[in-house]
Design a protein around this motif. Structure first.
Motif, mmCIF file in Angstrom:
data_model
loop_
_atom_site.group_PDB
_atom_site.id
_atom_site.type_symbol
_atom_site.label_atom_id
_atom_site.label_comp_id
_atom_site.label_asym_id
_atom_site.label_seq_id
_atom_site.Cartn_x
_atom_site.Cartn_y
_atom_site.Cartn_z
ATOM 1 N N TRP A 232 0.847 -1.201 0.000
ATOM 2 C CA TRP A 232 0.000 0.000 0.000
ATOM 3 C C TRP A 232 0.875 1.241 0.000
ATOM 4 O O TRP A 232 0.606 2.202 -0.731
ATOM 5 C CB TRP A 232 -0.912 -0.016 1.223
ATOM 6 N N PHE A 233 1.925 1.231 0.817
ATOM 7 C CA PHE A 233 2.825 2.376 0.885
ATOM 8 C C PHE A 233 3.547 2.569 -0.451
ATOM 9 O O PHE A 233 3.651 3.693 -0.957
ATOM 10 C CB PHE A 233 3.849 2.165 2.011
ATOM 11 N N LEU A 234 4.001 1.483 -1.048
ATOM 12 C CA LEU A 234 4.689 1.561 -2.342
ATOM 13 C C LEU A 234 3.779 2.159 -3.413
ATOM 14 O O LEU A 234 4.227 2.944 -4.259
ATOM 15 C CB LEU A 234 5.166 0.173 -2.781
ATOM 16 N N PHE A 269 14.269 -12.229 7.820
ATOM 17 C CA PHE A 269 13.021 -11.496 7.666
ATOM 18 C C PHE A 269 13.268 -10.138 7.009
ATOM 19 O O PHE A 269 12.516 -9.715 6.128
ATOM 20 C CB PHE A 269 12.339 -11.318 9.024
ATOM 21 N N ALA A 270 14.331 -9.464 7.425
ATOM 22 C CA ALA A 270 14.674 -8.180 6.810
ATOM 23 C C ALA A 270 14.928 -8.351 5.318
ATOM 24 O O ALA A 270 14.500 -7.520 4.496
ATOM 25 C CB ALA A 270 15.913 -7.590 7.494
ATOM 26 N N GLU A 275 13.655 -7.736 -0.601
ATOM 27 C CA GLU A 275 13.266 -8.291 -1.901
ATOM 28 C C GLU A 275 11.948 -7.694 -2.388
ATOM 29 O O GLU A 275 11.794 -7.388 -3.577
ATOM 30 C CB GLU A 275 13.158 -9.809 -1.818
ATOM 31 N N LEU A 276 11.014 -7.514 -1.476
ATOM 32 C CA LEU A 276 9.729 -6.917 -1.841
ATOM 33 C C LEU A 276 9.932 -5.486 -2.338
ATOM 34 O O LEU A 276 9.343 -5.074 -3.346
ATOM 35 C CB LEU A 276 8.787 -6.930 -0.631
ATOM 36 N N LYS A 282 11.021 0.671 -7.596
ATOM 37 C CA LYS A 282 10.931 2.076 -7.156
ATOM 38 C C LYS A 282 12.085 2.460 -6.235
ATOM 39 O O LYS A 282 12.254 3.639 -5.926
ATOM 40 C CB LYS A 282 9.600 2.317 -6.444
ATOM 41 N N LEU A 283 12.868 1.486 -5.798
ATOM 42 C CA LEU A 283 13.950 1.749 -4.850
ATOM 43 C C LEU A 283 15.124 2.401 -5.581
ATOM 44 O O LEU A 283 15.689 1.813 -6.501
ATOM 45 C CB LEU A 283 14.386 0.433 -4.208
ATOM 46 N N ILE A 284 15.488 3.629 -5.185
ATOM 47 C CA ILE A 284 16.527 4.362 -5.910
ATOM 48 C C ILE A 284 17.756 4.699 -5.070
ATOM 49 O O ILE A 284 18.764 5.162 -5.619
ATOM 50 C CB ILE A 284 15.985 5.664 -6.534
#
Length: 320
Positions: A232-234, A269-270, A275-276, A282-284
């Protein structure tokens, strides 16, 4: 200039005739002469050898040695980035005479330049006050593109504390970013521990519109709920800046930090979260902060910090 050139001797490891390890792929670049080539995926490593912010926040000193400890561990890792990827080490920015703000200004300028020259920045800390300077650079980069930034902080702490006599510190970066970007601030903190965040900070989080998950809920058996919250945040932003505070991990895995906690999250877990985030494309930019080698055991925390950086870089560049 508050910059120290990279030390190539930190990049060591097994030898091979072809590039099989990070130390063979890493290119040490002097005087912040950023690579401007557009053709290949590239990582830009920048260290923050500073702990003035930790000192102001009454934390354990030693984080200034963090970047080099992470480099040593990174160098030994096997190289699984895309074949044409380039890794550039641009050295460290440090703090002189307690002048935190000047080092922050140079970090912001360099982050902006890294993004403009198509690097995937990986900043190595150093205190978490780095996030203020890092975030400013990303906001500046996205301003001309009219894109909305989302900040995801994996941390035991909100880091929304007020400044001290107007001065920022390692506990205040995200409040400062919220105050400077009131209309666009989007912040998700994962792994918040109630035992180290008083009620006043939860109130501040509400006031700035932050989202969070407390440690009790941030566990593998609750993955479907966590995944939904992150997705949702993404969906609500255009780009993501990831900040990984090593004190968010359980001290069983990360003893070498400024503020250790036995109740943090586990590495596997982290990495599921990493990975998600990477899969969203979108990760820059990312940073790994608060490593304190003075309190590390057998380089365990440095190795984990290096694995965080390597994993995210591999996943992000693999999708380019």
């Amino acid at each position: 200039m508050l910059h120290q050139n990279p030390n190539p001797s930190l990049w060591t490891g097994r030898k091979s005739e072809t590039i099989e390890y990070w130390h063979q792929a890493a290119i040490s670049v002097r005087d912040l002469q950023l690579d401007e080539g557009q053709q290949t995926p590239k990582v830009g490593i920048l260290g923050y050898a500073g702990e003035e912010g930790v000192k102001r926040n009454q934390g354990r000193l030693g984080t200034a040695e963090g970047p080099n400890a992470i480099r040593k561990s990174l160098g030994m890792l096997a190289f699984h980035l895309p074949e044409k990827s380039r890794i550039f080490d641009y050295g460290d920015i440090y703090t002189e005479n307690s002048d935190l703000e000047s080092s922050h200004d140079l970090i912001t300028k360099t982050v902006l330049e890294l993004l403009e020259t198509k690097h995937f920045p990986i900043l190595l800390g150093g205190g978490h006050d780095l996030a203020l300077a890092h975030g400013k650079g990303i906001y500046q980069h996205l301003a001309s593109k009219n894109q909305k930034l989302g900040i995801i902080n994996m941390d035991a702490h909100f880091d929304l504390r007020p400044t001290i006599d107007g001065l920022g510190h390692s506990g205040s970066p995200f409040l400062q970013l919220a105050q400077e970007n009131k209309d666009t601030f989007q912040y998700l903190c994962l792994g918040v521990q109630r035992s180290v965040n008083p009620k006043s900070l939860f109130k501040t989080a509400d006031e700035v519109g932050a989202k969070w998950m407390v440690m009790e809920d941030f566990r593998l058996n609750n993955w479907e709920v966590i995944q939904e919250k992150i997705l949702w945040f993404l969906d609500s932003v255009d780009k993501i800046y990831l900040s990984v505070d090593m004190d968010g991990f359980s001290s069983a895995f990360a003893p070498g930090v400024s503020a250790p906690s036995p109740m943090g999250f586990r590495p596997e877990f982290a990495f599921k979260v990493f990975e998600l985030l990477a899969s969203s494309k979108k990760l820059i930019s990312m940073d790994v902060v608060e490593l304190n080698p003075a309190f590390d055991h057998d380089h365990a925390t440095a190795r984990l910090a290096a694995r965080c950086a390597e994993y995210v870089a591999r996943k992000v560049l693999g999708l380019l």
